[in-house]
Write an enzyme that holds these catalytic residues in place. Structure first.
Site, PDB file in Angstrom:
ATOM      1  N   HIS A 200       6.178   4.425  12.569  1.00  0.00           N
ATOM      2  CA  HIS A 200       6.097   4.365  11.093  1.00  0.00           C
ATOM      3  C   HIS A 200       7.081   5.420  10.587  1.00  0.00           C
ATOM      4  CE1 HIS A 200       3.458   4.185   7.301  1.00  0.00           C
ATOM      5  NE2 HIS A 200       4.194   5.255   7.093  1.00  0.00           N
TER       6      HIS A 200
ATOM      7  N   ASN B 182       9.270   4.030   3.327  1.00  0.00           N
ATOM      8  CA  ASN B 182       9.472   3.637   4.722  1.00  0.00           C
ATOM      9  C   ASN B 182      10.822   2.962   4.848  1.00  0.00           C
ATOM     10  OD1 ASN B 182       6.367   3.282   4.273  1.00  0.00           O
ATOM     11  ND2 ASN B 182       6.721   3.560   6.455  1.00  0.00           N
TER      12      ASN B 182
ATOM     13  N   HIS C 229       9.677   6.958   7.803  1.00  0.00           N
ATOM     14  CA  HIS C 229      10.244   7.045   6.452  1.00  0.00           C
ATOM     15  C   HIS C 229      11.731   7.393   6.571  1.00  0.00           C
ATOM     16  CE1 HIS C 229       6.530   6.766   3.910  1.00  0.00           C
ATOM     17  NE2 HIS C 229       6.008   6.854   5.126  1.00  0.00           N
TER      18      HIS C 229
ATOM     19  N   ARG D 191       0.833  -1.216   0.000  1.00  0.00           N
ATOM     20  CA  ARG D 191       0.000   0.000   0.000  1.00  0.00           C
ATOM     21  C   ARG D 191       0.867   1.266   0.000  1.00  0.00           C
ATOM     22  NH1 ARG D 191      -0.528   4.772   2.400  1.00  0.00           N
ATOM     23  NH2 ARG D 191       0.021   3.795   4.388  1.00  0.00           N
ATOM     24  N   ASP D 192       1.526   1.528   1.119  1.00  0.00           N
ATOM     25  CA  ASP D 192       2.309   2.772   1.215  1.00  0.00           C
ATOM     26  C   ASP D 192       3.422   2.757   0.174  1.00  0.00           C
ATOM     27  OD1 ASP D 192       3.011   5.214   2.224  1.00  0.00           O
ATOM     28  OD2 ASP D 192       3.773   4.501   4.141  1.00  0.00           O
TER      29      ASP D 192
ATOM     30  N   CYS E 206       4.887   9.240  -0.173  1.00  0.00           N
ATOM     31  CA  CYS E 206       3.475   9.633  -0.126  1.00  0.00           C
ATOM     32  C   CYS E 206       3.210  10.639  -1.240  1.00  0.00           C
ATOM     33  CB  CYS E 206       3.167  10.249   1.240  1.00  0.00           C
ATOM     34  SG  CYS E 206       1.503  10.908   1.343  1.00  0.00           S
TER      35      CYS E 206
END
Ligand SMILES: CC(C)(COP(=O)([O-])OP(=O)([O-])OC[C@H]1O[C@@H](n2cnc3c(N)ncnc32)[C@H](O)[C@@H]1OP(=O)([O-])[O-])[C@@H](O)C(=O)NCCC(=O)NCCSC(=O)C[C@@](C)(O)CC(=O)[O-]
Length: 302
Positions: free
Chosen positions: A207, A249, A209, A15-16, A240
């Site tokens: 989380h 990430n 990055h 997803r990310d 993002c």
């Protein structure tokens, strides 16, 4: 120091990691990635998002991907749902967990989900209630927990506010997200301390990055506080769409290498994880963005 003996990693790569990919990524490649991640021992995978396809076209195949996954017992599959429309679209796909995503900065909230922080909570409240009524666990993401691409530094008080608002509407777990990877260890610890005023260590994840190469250091700083759940992205995929210049990430491979080296259990087979990262990287036509994966692949090549 309060370092945990076991850590849970949620791979958010599908997803990310893939949401910002400019080239079309076929649903079949996304499904192949999820299968390889579960084969490597990941117990939670963030598969896709049910957001507007006009805003994030790469996730438009959300239902197709969810339908094609061969689920493994004991693995949880999560998806992002920013509003009721997203939740209603997601529920038939039987996610184990949905994620509402807010921001500690007003400007990022506006750019990312087109509403203020206060409005976001009004949108999330019915999503949380309906998801929980359907027996689906609800996680909340607090983006820009240390820095915002539009507002600069973000104070820990903002994280505390978001954590409180999320707690009030019934969000069960929160992720403290350094969306643009500007955090350094002490700033990340301050943000986590702020979140811990409303959630316990069992209900908080980090989380991070890796834009400035700080994500492993930030993970270690969080581990020292006892935080034992982290979102990571295989092959360091990602970025993002509303955080220009931010990289992916922290690579799952790098975190697993560090944790295993510290004697911390993850349940993940690093070699199989490297295979998963290599698989998706080949599909994207590039090399994995992970130092540990690169070292292991070089060693394999002799
Ligand atoms: C939140 C919205 C939908 C609001 O978007 P909006 O335009 O304010 O919503 P709206 O309710 O006014 O609806 C506008 C149109 O979107 C449609 N729509 C409305 N909702 C949905 C939905 N759920 N699924 C599909 N379609 C939807 C709706 O049907 C309508 O379609 P039209 O009539 O124009 O054809 C929009 O801003 C959006 O989709 N944003 C995308 C945000 C996103 O995915 N960002 C990336 C993920 S967050 C992230 O990466 C950070 C995180 C979590 O990883 C942690 C970190 O690192 O910080």
């Amino acid at each position: 120091m309060n370092i945990p003996s076991r850590v849970k990693l949620v791979d958010v790569g599908p997803r990310d990691g893939l949401q910002n990919e400019k080239q079309p990524v076929p649903a079949e490649a996304k499904v192949g990635l999820v299968h390889r991640l579960q084969e490597a021992g990941l117990k939670e995978i963030e598969v896709t998002s049910f957001v507007s396809p006009k805003w994030v076209p790469q996730m438009a195949d959300n239902a197709e991907v969810m339908a094609a996954i061969q689920r493994q017992p004991g693995v949880r599959y999560s998806v992002l749902t920013p509003n009721m429309k997203g939740l209603e679209a997601a529920l038939p796909s039987r996610p184990d967990e949905v994620v509402v995503f807010g921001a500690a900065s007003e400007a990022f909230s506006q750019r990312n989900i087109n509403c203020s922080i206060a409005e976001s909570m009004e949108r999330f409240a019915p999503v949380v209630a309906a998801a929980r009524a359907a027996g689906v666990y609800v996680r909340g993401a607090i983006s820009c927990a240390v820095g915002c691409p539009y507002e600069g530094d973000v104070a820990p008080e903002r994280v505390e506010l978001l954590a409180r608002l999320m707690k009030e509407i019934g969000v069960q777990h929160i992720g403290v997200a350094d969306t643009i990877g500007v955090g350094t260890p002490l700033k990340v610890q301050r943000a986590l301390e702020a979140a811990l005023r409303h959630y316990t260590l069992a209900d908080i994840s980090g989380h991070f990055h890796d834009t400035y190469g700080q994500a492993l250091a930030n993970t270690l700083a969080a581990l020292q506080m006892g935080v034992w759940q982290y979102d990571t992205s295989v092959a360091g995929l990602g970025g993002c769409p509303y955080a220009k210049g931010a990289t992916g990430n922290v690579a799952t491979e790098d975190v697993v290498y560090m944790l295993h080296g510290m004697g911390i259990e993850t349940g993940i087979d690093l070699d199989k994880l490297v295979d998963a990262g290599q698989y998706i990287s080949e599909r994207l036509g590039r090399k994995p963005n992970s130092r540990a994966a690169t070292a292991i692949l070089n060693k394999r090549a002799g």
